[in-house]
Each structure stands twice: as structure tokens, then as C-alpha cells.
Design a protein around this motif. Sequence first.
Motif, PDB file in Angstrom:
ATOM      1  N   LYS A   1       0.830  -1.207   0.000  1.00 48.42           N
ATOM      2  CA  LYS A   1       0.000   0.000   0.000  1.00 48.42           C
ATOM      3  C   LYS A   1       0.860   1.249   0.000  1.00 48.42           C
ATOM      4  CE  LYS A   1      -3.862   2.187   2.439  1.00 48.42           C
ATOM      5  NZ  LYS A   1      -4.794   2.078   3.599  1.00 48.42           N
ATOM      6  N   GLU A   2       1.954   1.242   0.774  1.00 48.38           N
ATOM      7  CA  GLU A   2       2.866   2.393   0.815  1.00 48.38           C
ATOM      8  C   GLU A   2       3.507   2.643  -0.544  1.00 48.38           C
ATOM      9  OE1 GLU A   2       5.524   1.295   3.917  1.00 48.38           O
ATOM     10  OE2 GLU A   2       4.136   1.827   5.542  1.00 48.38           O
ATOM     11  N   HIS A   3       3.760   1.569  -1.286  1.00 51.87           N
ATOM     12  CA  HIS A   3       4.343   1.691  -2.628  1.00 51.87           C
ATOM     13  C   HIS A   3       3.286   1.931  -3.706  1.00 51.87           C
ATOM     14  CE1 HIS A   3       8.525   0.842  -1.749  1.00 51.87           C
ATOM     15  NE2 HIS A   3       8.224  -0.276  -1.107  1.00 51.87           N
ATOM     16  N   SER A   4       2.003   1.962  -3.295  1.00 52.58           N
ATOM     17  CA  SER A   4       0.885   2.138  -4.238  1.00 52.58           C
ATOM     18  C   SER A   4       0.862   1.044  -5.301  1.00 52.58           C
ATOM     19  CB  SER A   4       0.954   3.525  -4.903  1.00 52.58           C
ATOM     20  OG  SER A   4       0.865   4.547  -3.941  1.00 52.58           O
ATOM     21  N   VAL A   5       1.156  -0.185  -4.886  1.00 56.69           N
ATOM     22  CA  VAL A   5       1.122  -1.338  -5.788  1.00 56.69           C
ATOM     23  C   VAL A   5      -0.160  -2.123  -5.512  1.00 56.69           C
ATOM     24  CG1 VAL A   5       2.246  -3.494  -6.465  1.00 56.69           C
ATOM     25  CG2 VAL A   5       3.636  -1.492  -5.916  1.00 56.69           C
ATOM     26  N   PRO A   6      -1.096  -2.163  -6.459  1.00 56.85           N
ATOM     27  CA  PRO A   6      -2.335  -2.928  -6.249  1.00 56.85           C
ATOM     28  C   PRO A   6      -2.046  -4.418  -6.126  1.00 56.85           C
ATOM     29  CG  PRO A   6      -2.509  -1.462  -8.158  1.00 56.85           C
ATOM     30  CD  PRO A   6      -1.062  -1.502  -7.769  1.00 56.85           C
ATOM     31  N   HIS A   7      -2.877  -5.111  -5.347  1.00 57.25           N
ATOM     32  CA  HIS A   7      -2.682  -6.558  -5.209  1.00 57.25           C
ATOM     33  C   HIS A   7      -4.036  -7.259  -5.180  1.00 57.25           C
ATOM     34  CE1 HIS A   7      -3.522  -5.618  -0.959  1.00 57.25           C
ATOM     35  NE2 HIS A   7      -3.898  -6.889  -0.853  1.00 57.25           N
ATOM     36  N   ALA A   8      -4.021  -8.520  -5.587  1.00 57.27           N
ATOM     37  CA  ALA A   8      -5.184  -9.396  -5.472  1.00 57.27           C
ATOM     38  C   ALA A   8      -4.773 -10.608  -4.659  1.00 57.27           C
ATOM     39  CB  ALA A   8      -5.693  -9.817  -6.854  1.00 57.27           C
ATOM     40  N   SER A   9      -5.689 -11.113  -3.847  1.00 61.29           N
ATOM     41  CA  SER A   9      -5.375 -12.171  -2.894  1.00 61.29           C
ATOM     42  C   SER A   9      -6.058 -13.482  -3.253  1.00 61.29           C
ATOM     43  CB  SER A   9      -5.809 -11.757  -1.478  1.00 61.29           C
ATOM     44  OG  SER A   9      -5.116 -10.600  -1.053  1.00 61.29           O
TER      45      SER A   9
END
Length: 338
Positions: A141-149
Amino acid sequence: MRVRLEDVARATGVSPKTVSRVLNEEPSVKESTRQRVLAAMEQMNYRPSPAARGLAGSRSFLVAMLYDNNDNPASTYLAEIQDGVLEACNANRYSMMVCPLRTRVQDFIRRVDALVADHHIDGVIVTPPLTDNAALLRRLKEHSVPHASISPLRREHVIGVCMDEQQAAKALVGELVKLGHRRIAHIVGIADHGASRWRLNGYKDALAEAGLPFDPQYVVQGQFTFGSGVLAARELFSRPTLPTAIFAANDDMAAGVMWAANERGLKVPRDLSVCGFDDTPLATQLWPPLTTVRQPSREMGKLATEQLMEVLRGRGNGLLLQVPYTLQMRESTAAVPG
């Protein structure tokens, strides 16, 4: 000769900029133009340069699939997910990298920082148990990298895919009860996996519903590996009263149980019924074929990646999808001998 973007533009009568917009799925292109350009790309076998695309759009077009290297790196479950992620990446003209992370080492977060800095990844697919690692999710989140789990414990404000594993495990153990089994043992997976918790709870729910007592001596810790299944089965076989059925929390451990049963001279399913979870290819390669729960791992990897693409393409916020399970009743389970 390599077909260039300019060649596609010339063949379709549009500007190179329009072809670039089609490649990047920008919404400013008319649908008829988009379809004409896509058809030309296919006919001309045009393959865009990832480096050029990245420079043009300040994106890498690269998705990373993260897994915890403390787990079994040869896991068929992870291999199935990886295939699904790769399929969705290919369909969206993204590249994919697989990145192991050791969460138990001190430089874990520094490795995440290096991954983002060195590869400029656009997004991440996170597999269990990393799906619930607070430090990792906070850093992304700090790097603004979206993720899917894949199969997250927390289900609110998360994108990705899940399955009702607790209900699936309950249904599977319920089938053992219908076959007349009363001494049903369970081999638990890695302690910090949500899957381990859900499958153990499903086992307990099935016993409670059948009016059977929960007996801790029939629950043994495993590690989701073949070897841990062997060791856990040996421990169960040392009990004063042997179980008539063993539910292992995944197929790899169930295979270990069947190996240990053969070592002891027990015939499956005549002397011992065995079942697993996931329905990986291993389940039908064993003899007898393994009763298990089909978790569509490959499809889950694909669906999670498609939801991530919704975010990366700016089409929406992505969803948490739930996939159905299927019981696969095979020859490794049978009724208790009269």
C-alpha cells in the motif's frame, strides 16, 4: 522480419498512436477501430515490445506472484495457481514473474522494497499465507502497488478469489460419517494458513453435526507436504486404537498417509479410508485414486489476476469472487467393514 507497430497502423489506416492506445486498452478508441486493429495484430502476428510499451505508458506491464518460500516450493497447489495467473497475464498482454519470499528472515520487507524498485511491478498476486501478512500488505500500500489475494482470511475491502473451505471440509468428513466411520483422524496444515484453520473447523463441524466427540488424539500437525503426511500417519498409527479414516488437509499429505499405510501393511480403503483436499493432478495419479475436495486452484489464479487487471486497466475497483467446491468421491474411501 519482426512486425512493427507502424506496420499495423499502415495496414489498418490509423495512426501509430491509435495502435498504441489499443494496446494499452485506453477508452478513447472507437470499438470498431479497436476490433479492426486487434484483428490486424492477430493476422500479422504482431507482438508488442514490453520495453517499448513500458516507456510509452510509464508502466512495466509486469505482475508478480508472491509465495512464502517457507512452504513447499514444489507444491502442486502453487503450480496450479501459477498456471492460472500466467493464462490471465498472457490474455492481457502482461508479463509475469514468480517471487519467493521468506517471511521469517529479518530482511523480508527490504526484499519487497527491492522487488518494487528493481522491477517496477504494476501489480501483485498474493498467495496464502502471505495474503494475511500485515507487514507485506502495508508495504504494498505504501508503494501504491495494487494486489489481489488468493483465499484471504479477511474478506472486507479485498480483491481476489476465495472458496468456502470450511463448508467443503465439513461436507467431505460428513461423507466419511455416512460410510460408517466413527474414528476419523485429521492431519492439519501449516499453522498460520487460513486453509488449515478452515479445514480443521470443518472437520470439527462435521463431527459435531454427527454427534461424534472431538478427540484431540486423532488430530496431528502437518506441513502440507508429502513427508509431513508420512510422519503424521505414523503418529496416528501408534495410537492404542487406530482411526478407520484419515482426512488430510491437502492432497500431498494424503499421499503421504497412503505411503505410510502401505508401509504398515494397511490396505486402502479396506483397512483405512484416506481423503485429501484441493484435487491437484496428484489425486488421480495415486492408486487407489484419492477422494478429495476439488478446489479450482488454476481458475482461482486466473480469476484473481483478472480482478487485478480491472484495477490496472482503470475499469473498476475489483471484486472478491467466491468459487464453488466439488466433492470428488473416489476409490480411496469406502464403508467401514462389517
